[in-house]
Design a protein around this motif. Structure first.
Motif, mmCIF file in Angstrom:
data_model
loop_
_atom_site.group_PDB
_atom_site.id
_atom_site.type_symbol
_atom_site.label_atom_id
_atom_site.label_comp_id
_atom_site.label_asym_id
_atom_site.label_seq_id
_atom_site.Cartn_x
_atom_site.Cartn_y
_atom_site.Cartn_z
ATOM 1 N N GLY A 97 -8.733 9.843 -0.159
ATOM 2 C CA GLY A 97 -8.719 10.708 0.940
ATOM 3 C C GLY A 97 -9.951 12.282 1.093
ATOM 4 O O GLY A 97 -9.894 12.488 -0.529
ATOM 5 N N PRO A 120 0.505 5.598 -0.710
ATOM 6 C CA PRO A 120 -0.064 6.958 -0.553
ATOM 7 C C PRO A 120 0.966 7.636 -1.650
ATOM 8 O O PRO A 120 1.456 8.299 -1.478
ATOM 9 C CB PRO A 120 -0.356 7.441 0.682
ATOM 10 C CG PRO A 120 1.909 7.474 1.880
ATOM 11 C CD PRO A 120 1.174 5.230 0.659
ATOM 12 N N VAL A 121 -0.453 8.526 -2.013
ATOM 13 C CA VAL A 121 0.141 9.184 -3.447
ATOM 14 C C VAL A 121 -0.464 10.557 -2.870
ATOM 15 O O VAL A 121 -1.548 10.561 -2.902
ATOM 16 C CB VAL A 121 0.454 8.722 -4.549
ATOM 17 C CG1 VAL A 121 0.480 9.750 -5.745
ATOM 18 C CG2 VAL A 121 0.386 6.973 -5.014
ATOM 19 N N GLY A 122 0.162 11.720 -2.985
ATOM 20 C CA GLY A 122 -0.313 12.826 -2.043
ATOM 21 C C GLY A 122 -0.533 13.453 -3.706
ATOM 22 O O GLY A 122 0.003 13.507 -4.687
ATOM 23 N N LEU A 172 0.644 -1.243 0.078
ATOM 24 C CA LEU A 172 0.102 0.132 -0.359
ATOM 25 C C LEU A 172 0.702 0.937 -0.504
ATOM 26 O O LEU A 172 1.446 1.554 0.707
ATOM 27 C CB LEU A 172 -1.281 0.030 0.853
ATOM 28 C CG LEU A 172 -2.217 0.901 0.984
ATOM 29 C CD1 LEU A 172 -2.938 0.617 0.420
ATOM 30 C CD2 LEU A 172 -2.173 1.251 2.475
ATOM 31 N N VAL A 175 -4.920 12.229 -0.835
ATOM 32 C CA VAL A 175 -4.418 11.187 -0.884
ATOM 33 C C VAL A 175 -4.959 10.373 -1.135
ATOM 34 O O VAL A 175 -5.854 10.230 -0.553
ATOM 35 C CB VAL A 175 -3.231 10.860 0.724
ATOM 36 C CG1 VAL A 175 -2.700 9.697 1.269
ATOM 37 C CG2 VAL A 175 -2.697 11.998 1.626
ATOM 38 N N VAL A 176 -4.419 9.449 -1.977
ATOM 39 C CA VAL A 176 -5.072 8.662 -2.831
ATOM 40 C C VAL A 176 -4.455 7.269 -1.957
ATOM 41 O O VAL A 176 -3.111 7.299 -2.616
ATOM 42 C CB VAL A 176 -4.737 8.504 -4.193
ATOM 43 C CG1 VAL A 176 -5.644 6.757 -4.681
ATOM 44 C CG2 VAL A 176 -5.687 10.221 -4.430
ATOM 45 N N ASP A 177 -4.693 6.276 -1.285
ATOM 46 C CA ASP A 177 -3.783 5.003 -0.915
ATOM 47 C C ASP A 177 -4.281 4.005 -2.357
ATOM 48 O O ASP A 177 -5.410 3.916 -2.968
ATOM 49 C CB ASP A 177 -4.240 4.515 0.218
ATOM 50 C CG ASP A 177 -4.042 5.067 1.116
ATOM 51 O OD1 ASP A 177 -3.091 5.744 0.898
ATOM 52 O OD2 ASP A 177 -5.106 5.243 2.046
ATOM 53 N N GLN A 231 -8.396 3.342 -1.217
ATOM 54 C CA GLN A 231 -8.862 4.365 -0.591
ATOM 55 C C GLN A 231 -8.547 5.978 -0.896
ATOM 56 O O GLN A 231 -7.451 6.733 -1.252
ATOM 57 C CB GLN A 231 -8.529 4.265 0.962
ATOM 58 C CG GLN A 231 -9.634 5.736 2.384
ATOM 59 C CD GLN A 231 -10.689 4.937 1.547
ATOM 60 O OE1 GLN A 231 -11.456 4.281 2.234
ATOM 61 N NE2 GLN A 231 -12.303 6.145 2.451
#
Length: 234
Positions: A191, A137-139, A135, A201-203, A189
Motif C-alpha cells: 500500500g 495485512p501487515v502494518g 491473505l 500496509v503490506v498484504d 500488494q
C-alpha cells in the motif's frame, strides 16, 4: 529515230524514275480481345496490390505503452500507461488505446518495463493468492519500512516474517520460541504510505496454517518483515 523522239523518250524515262513509290498497303492488325482483357486485369491487379502493400506498410495504429516499471502482480494505474502510434506486425498483439479503461485496475501478469508495448497476455484479473493460502495485512511503521522497499518489496517478492518482543515485553528464552519461528510469505500488494503517519500496509499470502499465528503477531505489533534476496525461495 529522230533527236526529238529520243529526247522525248529520255524525258519519259526520267519522269518514271522520279515518280515516288507508293508504300505497300498494310492491312489492320487483328486484335485479340482475350489478350487485351488479360492485360487490363494484370494492370488493375498490380495497382490494387501495390495500394494494399502501401496501406499495410504505412498504416499506423494507436496502442498502449508502459511508461513506468510495473512489478508482477501490481495493479496497473492510468499513470503507468502511455500511448503511441506505430505500424504493427500482425503477429504483435498490442492493446489498442481505446481499451485503456479496461486495462486500468487489472494486475500485471509479468514484470513490465518502461518503453515497451502492452500486450493482452501481460494483464490479468487474477490475484497472487493461491489455493491453501490466507491473505494477512501487515502494518509497518515508517521506521519499519525498508528504505529500498521500492526495489525489494513488491508483489511477488518472497519474504520472511518474524516475531519480535514488544516494547514492554522481555525476549523469550531459546527454549520457548516455538511460536516465534519465521513464517514464509509472499507479497501480494504494497500500500501507499498513509497521509500524516507514513504507515504502510503490506498484504502477504501465507499458508493457511500460519495465518492465525501471523494475525496474532500483527495485532500485538510484533511482526516484522525480512526481505529475501532475489531468487531465493521462501
Amino acid at each position: 529515230m529522230s533527236k526529238n523522239e529520243a529526247a522525248s523518250d529520255g524525258d519519259v524515262s526520267g519522269l518514271e524514275r522520279a515518280r515516288p513509290v507508293a508504300p505497300p498497303r498494310v492491312g489492320p492488325r487483328r486484335r485479340r480481345p482475350g489478350v487485351i482483357a488479360l492485360g487490363v486485369v494484370l494492370i488493375a491487379g498490380g495497382g490494387v496490390g501495390g495500394s494494399m502493400l502501401y496501406l499495410h506498410n504505412g498504416q499506423r495504429a494507436p496502442v498502449l505503452t508502459v511508461v513506468r516499471h510495473i512489478p508482477v502482480g501490481a495493479t496497473i494505474t492510468d499513470a503507468d500507461l502511455g500511448e503511441a502510434s506505430v505500424a504493427l506486425d500482425p503477429s504483435i498483439r498490442a492493446v489498442p488505446s481505446r481499451d485503456r479503461g479496461s486495462v486500468v485496475g487489472k494486475r500485471a501478469a509479468a514484470a513490465l518495463t518502461p518503453g515497451s508495448l502492452l500486450s493482452s497476455s501481460q494483464v490479468t484479473t487474477a490475484t497472487l493468492l493461491k489455493s491453501g493460502e490466507q491473505l494477512v495485512p501487515v502494518g509497518l511503521k515508517p521506521e519499519q519500512v525498508p528504505a529500498s522497499s521500492g526495489t525489494f518489496l513488491f508483489p511477488g517478492a518472497q519474504v520472511q516474517i518474524v516475531q519480535v518482543p514488544g516494547e514492554n515485553q522481555p525476549a523469550k528464552t531459546p527454549g520457548a520460541q516455538a511460536d516465534g519461528q519465521p513464517i514464509s510469505a509472499r507479497v501480494v500488494q504494497v500500500g501507499a504510505p498513509a497521509p500524516g503517519t507514513g504507515a504502510v500496509v503490506v498484504d502477504v499470502a501465507v499458508a493457511s496454517v500460519d495465518g492465525p499465528r501471523l494475525a496474532g503477531w500483527v495485532s500485538s505489533g510484533n511482526a516484522r518483515i525480512l526481505v529475501n534476496a532475489p531468487g531465493d525461495g521462501a
